[in-house]
Design a protein around this motif. Structure first.
Motif, PDB file in Angstrom:
ATOM      1  N   GLY A 114     -73.767 -17.091  60.976  1.00  0.00           N
ATOM      2  CA  GLY A 114     -72.407 -16.679  61.153  1.00  0.00           C
ATOM      3  C   GLY A 114     -71.469 -17.303  62.310  1.00  0.00           C
ATOM      4  N   THR A 139     -72.771 -19.767  63.854  1.00  0.00           N
ATOM      5  CA  THR A 139     -71.662 -20.798  63.179  1.00  0.00           C
ATOM      6  C   THR A 139     -70.308 -20.689  64.587  1.00  0.00           C
ATOM      7  OG1 THR A 139     -72.345 -20.874  61.445  1.00  0.00           O
ATOM      8  CG2 THR A 139     -69.894 -22.006  61.880  1.00  0.00           C
ATOM      9  N   HIS A 174     -63.788 -23.654  56.735  1.00  0.00           N
ATOM     10  CA  HIS A 174     -64.072 -22.541  56.272  1.00  0.00           C
ATOM     11  C   HIS A 174     -65.449 -23.535  55.716  1.00  0.00           C
ATOM     12  CE1 HIS A 174     -60.098 -20.758  54.952  1.00  0.00           C
ATOM     13  NE2 HIS A 174     -60.334 -20.991  56.140  1.00  0.00           N
ATOM     14  N   THR A 175     -66.360 -22.170  55.239  1.00  0.00           N
ATOM     15  CA  THR A 175     -67.763 -23.040  54.893  1.00  0.00           C
ATOM     16  C   THR A 175     -67.659 -22.987  53.495  1.00  0.00           C
ATOM     17  OG1 THR A 175     -69.303 -21.620  56.020  1.00  0.00           O
ATOM     18  CG2 THR A 175     -70.556 -22.123  53.927  1.00  0.00           C
ATOM     19  N   SER A 207     -73.862 -23.856  50.868  1.00  0.00           N
ATOM     20  CA  SER A 207     -74.972 -23.170  52.088  1.00  0.00           C
ATOM     21  C   SER A 207     -75.744 -23.245  50.908  1.00  0.00           C
ATOM     22  CB  SER A 207     -74.424 -22.035  52.580  1.00  0.00           C
ATOM     23  OG  SER A 207     -74.260 -20.829  52.517  1.00  0.00           O
ATOM     24  N   ARG A 220     -70.989 -30.995  58.440  1.00  0.00           N
ATOM     25  CA  ARG A 220     -72.302 -30.416  57.316  1.00  0.00           C
ATOM     26  C   ARG A 220     -72.883 -30.214  58.819  1.00  0.00           C
ATOM     27  NH1 ARG A 220     -76.554 -34.204  56.017  1.00  0.00           N
ATOM     28  NH2 ARG A 220     -78.821 -32.647  55.317  1.00  0.00           N
ATOM     29  N   LEU A 230     -75.463 -25.721  56.114  1.00  0.00           N
ATOM     30  CA  LEU A 230     -74.136 -25.226  55.906  1.00  0.00           C
ATOM     31  C   LEU A 230     -73.138 -27.279  55.439  1.00  0.00           C
ATOM     32  CD1 LEU A 230     -74.612 -23.750  58.138  1.00  0.00           C
ATOM     33  CD2 LEU A 230     -73.070 -21.788  56.450  1.00  0.00           C
ATOM     34  N   ALA A 238     -69.065 -27.635  55.530  1.00  0.00           N
ATOM     35  CA  ALA A 238     -67.644 -26.631  55.974  1.00  0.00           C
ATOM     36  C   ALA A 238     -66.527 -27.959  56.166  1.00  0.00           C
ATOM     37  CB  ALA A 238     -67.656 -25.632  57.887  1.00  0.00           C
TER      38      ALA A 238
END
Length: 177
Positions: A47, A50, A72-73, A76, A105, A132, A134
């Motif tokens: 996190g 990211t 916003h994810t 995952s 991505r 992920l 997002a």
């Protein structure tokens, strides 16, 4: 050291990648009852990686404050590959794998390195990976919104080929009958 990444903490670019590495050291409180880093803290480190990627691509706090938009994810997939001990120095390599008008991505590969600011050896094997998807969300409107052209173009300029492990799903486990 603060929990939130700063530009200085992300200043080393890994060979063959476009984004700087993110570094952390495993804290004693991250160790679980099995004697290695607990699964929740892999997610925490990813996190923060990211967050560092967002800083590097213009999706920083100032952007969020001025636009009301953020990532916003939405999905995952995390793979735990090796145990990580307390005090281990971590380096996270982040790769942008794709971007369109409202989605990005990307993936992170987590490595154990010898010192706090080290770069993984070229033949290093990650201890964990995550992929992920997002969404760019207008938080004021409560829905997805297109990236501004400058942000989308910055993200697109960083797109790299996906590693071989990306795009996999969890294997089906047949029911015992």
């Amino acid at each position: 050291m603060s929990e939130q990444p700063t530009h200085e903490e992300t200043a080393v670019v890994a060979e063959g990648t476009s984004l700087p590495l993110f570094h952390r050291t495993v804290r004693p409180e991250w160790i679980d009852y099995n004697g290695h880093m607990s699964e929740a803290f892999y997610v925490l480190v990813f996190g923060y990686a990211t967050d560092a990627m967002m800083i590097e691509t213009g999706l920083h706090a100032g952007y969020r404050e001025s636009t009301g938009c953020s990532l916003h994810t939405a999905e995952s997939h995390l793979r735990y590959l090796r145990e990580v001990a307390a005090g281990s120095h971590l380096a996270v390599c982040t790769r942008l794998l794709g971007v369109d008008a409202k989605k990005a991505r990307f993936c992170h590969e987590l490595y154990v390195v010898g010192a706090p600011d080290d770069v993984p050896e070229p033949d290093a094997v990650p201890v964990a990976t995550t992929e992920l998807l997002a969404l760019h969300v207008d938080q004021r409107a409560g829905r997805t919104a297109p990236f501004p052209d400058s942000v989308r173009e910055r993200l697109a300029s960083l797109v790299e080929p996906a590693p071989a492990w990306a795009g996999r799903s969890i294997a089906e486990v047949p029911a015992v009958r």
